[in-house]
Motif scaffolding. Sequence first.
Motif, short mmCIF file in Angstrom:
data_model
loop_
_atom_site.label_atom_id
_atom_site.label_comp_id
_atom_site.label_asym_id
_atom_site.label_seq_id
_atom_site.Cartn_x
_atom_site.Cartn_y
_atom_site.Cartn_z
N SER A 75 0.80 -1.21 0.00
CA SER A 75 0.00 0.00 0.00
C SER A 75 0.84 1.27 0.00
O SER A 75 0.34 2.36 -0.30
N LYS B 295 -6.77 2.46 -7.35
CA LYS B 295 -6.05 2.39 -6.08
C LYS B 295 -6.71 1.42 -5.11
O LYS B 295 -6.03 0.70 -4.37
N LYS C 3 -5.75 -1.92 -6.07
CA LYS C 3 -4.30 -2.06 -6.28
C LYS C 3 -4.01 -2.66 -7.65
O LYS C 3 -3.19 -3.60 -7.78
#
Lengths: 113, 114
Positions: free
Chosen positions: A28, A68, A71
């Motif tokens: 992350s 995002k 991912k």
Amino acid sequence: QQQVRQSPQSLTVWEGETAILNCSYENSAFDYFPWYQQFPGEGPALLISILSVSDKKEDGRFTIFFNKREKKLSLHIADSQPGDSATYFCAASALQGGRALIFGTGTTVSVSP
Amino acid sequence: GPKVLQIPSHQIIDMGQMVTLNCDPVSNHLYFYWYKQILGQQMEFLVNFYNGKVMEKSKLFKDQFSVERPDGSYFTLKIQPTALEDSAVYFCASSFAGGNQAPLFGEGTRLSVL
């Protein structure tokens, strides 16, 4: 542990088609994602890059789409040309001075005329 | 445009010998990197270097490996002693600022350990 994964491993498209290359990551902390193009016997060359604050980046025939939350990101090569035949690497790093750039496994693209 | 130069392009040595790979980074760049690639496969991070110090290193950066950039000259990767599994193409890269500036890569040095 593979931090950056790419699929497919290889891809063949016809000239004029759009090639879609996929990339996913685990860390992350990654927030900068360059894509590199590499021809046999040469070093990788920066093609296009995106920051995690954006969900899309376009440069000519090359577009990055970024998700995002999941991912995941993808590189779209529109109007593929035989000269685009190369290996493409997705890479990732944290936005902090000089941090290691972690490369994915690569996708080899072949464009048939 | 600016280029990262690597010398030599190909090096052949016997197992157990020492080898030094040289990199001439872009003149105003501050961050330096070494990567290892086997047979056109994945680019594997070895080490990055800034202000005379190693910042990060991977598990591939064995005790036999060392890096330095004495007095702003070449950024070097030294392997002593070499092993058969060190055979690969080693890429040097440099960048002006870390983070959101993608490193610029050289053409690589192909190392063959016999």
